[in-house]
Enzyme design. Structure first.
Site, PDB file in Angstrom:
ATOM      1  N   ASP A  48       6.914  -7.364 -10.910  1.00 52.41           N
ATOM      2  CA  ASP A  48       6.678  -6.447 -11.724  1.00 52.41           C
ATOM      3  C   ASP A  48       5.806  -6.521 -13.078  1.00 52.41           C
ATOM      4  OD1 ASP A  48       6.962  -3.522 -12.376  1.00 52.41           O
ATOM      5  OD2 ASP A  48       8.819  -3.645 -13.054  1.00 52.41           O
ATOM      6  N   HIS A  75     -30.027 -18.063   4.162  1.00 52.27           N
ATOM      7  CA  HIS A  75     -31.050 -18.090   3.386  1.00 52.27           C
ATOM      8  C   HIS A  75     -32.430 -18.109   3.957  1.00 52.27           C
ATOM      9  CE1 HIS A  75     -31.423 -22.306   3.668  1.00 52.27           C
ATOM     10  NE2 HIS A  75     -30.404 -22.299   3.466  1.00 52.27           N
ATOM     11  N   GLU A  79     -23.105 -24.316   0.347  1.00 54.84           N
ATOM     12  CA  GLU A  79     -23.210 -25.178   1.449  1.00 54.84           C
ATOM     13  C   GLU A  79     -22.358 -26.619   1.238  1.00 54.84           C
ATOM     14  OE1 GLU A  79     -23.266 -25.534   4.538  1.00 54.84           O
ATOM     15  OE2 GLU A  79     -25.329 -25.361   5.064  1.00 54.84           O
TER      16      GLU A  79
END
Length: 388
Positions: A11, A190, A266
């Protein structure tokens, strides 16, 4: 011995919204109700929702420190529960980073189930949060009841979990799902570099796009714009071959901002970086055989695919939480994209060495809040046909 399943009660709140804020979190044994850990902290001036998310993050962190495999989260914040389950959008920009952080922690467990509970069933965490708020406001705090003496709560596993919070329980079905309720991920490798053409291991080295790669990036941008005229975000690996590709895509989409994400980088190929496949086979035959046989094996001085999968999973989990029902473009590399597709298709590890991903290839998958997945496209290269 680490507990396999724990329950988190969390909470948070503020005096004024925004105002002096704090959170509380309790980690319990779900069967006995025994308190295994407590977290409580004042966080200065903040809103109720920020404090609630901080309580969740603290509870998940404590559960991870305990070595738990599965977690049942119980909160009286409907907003946090619904957003973490992907059913409500996260509209406030201040909450998105917190939701992404919480989603990253969720990815560390085998399963996390969320359930809303009434405030009276969350009294322990509420008391901790109130004490933290009093401290933030400079008020004296009353001594709270001993957590060990707290009445054991009903087992969280008996509570109704929020639907869809556990992907393992997603129902199997041939019935087509409405795509507008899914988060659509457009995964883009890419464009080409010199290393791509020379078939060299290209990991963390920042090799730029070649002239052909830049042309591929422009063509990919046009293709993505045709597939998804409206995109909520473009994420990219921080390496230039990805950011350049992402910039071309973002430009075609009307200059959508590009955000870099380190976890999309990568695989680190270590001593194999920059070497051809043939050179590695000749100089490290045993190491290569071991690497090909198991994703848990790393190249000498490098990173295993298992580790790459863990960080890719963190990114995807964060996107599903932050962008429910929206489209996101992710520009990355061969290894992270293969691992995402492997898991989306529930494929084995052999998939990693059988799937070929072209430079600037596009893959599309839809992911639903209940764990459902639909892979719509893998390695689309039709947009590259006119590029020599």
């Amino acid at each position: 011995m680490a507990p396999r399943v724990v329950a988190i009660e969390a909470d948070g709140g503020s005096r004024g919204n925004p105002g002096p804020a704090g959170y509380g979190a309790v980690v319990r044994d779900p069967e006995t109700g025994e308190v295994l850990a407590e977290r409580s902290e004042s966080i200065g001036t903040a809103t109720n929702n920020v404090a609630e998310y901080q309580g969740l993050i603290a509870g998940l962190t404590a559960a991870a420190e305990l070595g738990a495999a599965e977690v049942d989260v119980r909160m009286d914040s409907k907003l946090v529960v619904e957003q973490m389950c992907g059913r409500w959008q996260i509209k406030h920009p201040g909450l998105r980073p917190l939701a992404a952080q919480a989603a990253g922690l969720v990815g560390r467990f085998a399963a996390v189930r969320f359930a809303w509970i009434p405030r009276e069933q969350n009294r322990h965490a509420d008391a901790l949060a109130n004490a933290a708020m009093d401290a933030a406001a400079g008020r004296p705090t009353a001594t709270s009841a001993s957590p060990r003496a707290a009445t054991p709560a009903t087992s969280p596993r008996a509570a109704t979990p929020a639907t869809g919070s556990d992907p393992a329980t997603a129902p199997a079905s041939w019935e087509p799902r409405p795509s507008f309720t899914a988060t659509r991920l457009i995964l883009v490798r890419h464009g080409e570099t010199e290393y791509t053409e020379q078939r060299r291991y290209s990991g963390r080295g920042d090799v730029p796009l070649s002239e052909k790669g830049r042309a591929q990036a422009r063509a990919t941008g046009a293709r993505v714009a045709a597939l998804a005229p409206s995109v909520a975000a473009v994420l990219s690996s921080p390496l230039s071959r990805c950011t350049s590709t992402a910039a071309a895509i973002a430009g075609a989409l009307g200059d959508v901002p590009v955000r870099t994400e380190d976890d999309l980088i990568e695989c680190d190929f270590g001593q194999w970086e920059g070497r051809t496949f043939a050179e590695v086979r000749q100089q490290w035959p045993g190491e290569m055989d071991a690497w090909l046989a198991s994703p848990r094996i790393a190249p000498p001085g490098g990173e295993s695919f298992t580790h790459v999968a863990e960080r890719a999973h963190r990114v995807i989990a964060g996107l599903l939480t932050a962008y429910p029902g929206e489209t996101v473009v992710v520009v990355s590399h061969v290894s992270p994209i293969k691992l995402v597709l492997r898991d989306a298709l529930a494929a084995g590890d052999g998939f990693l060495h059988r799937l070929f991903l072209d430079a600037a290839g596009i893959s599309v998958l839809d992911m639903w809040p209940d764990g459902g997945v639909a892979v719509r496209t893998v390695n689309d290269t039709a947009h590259l046909a006119k590029i020599d």
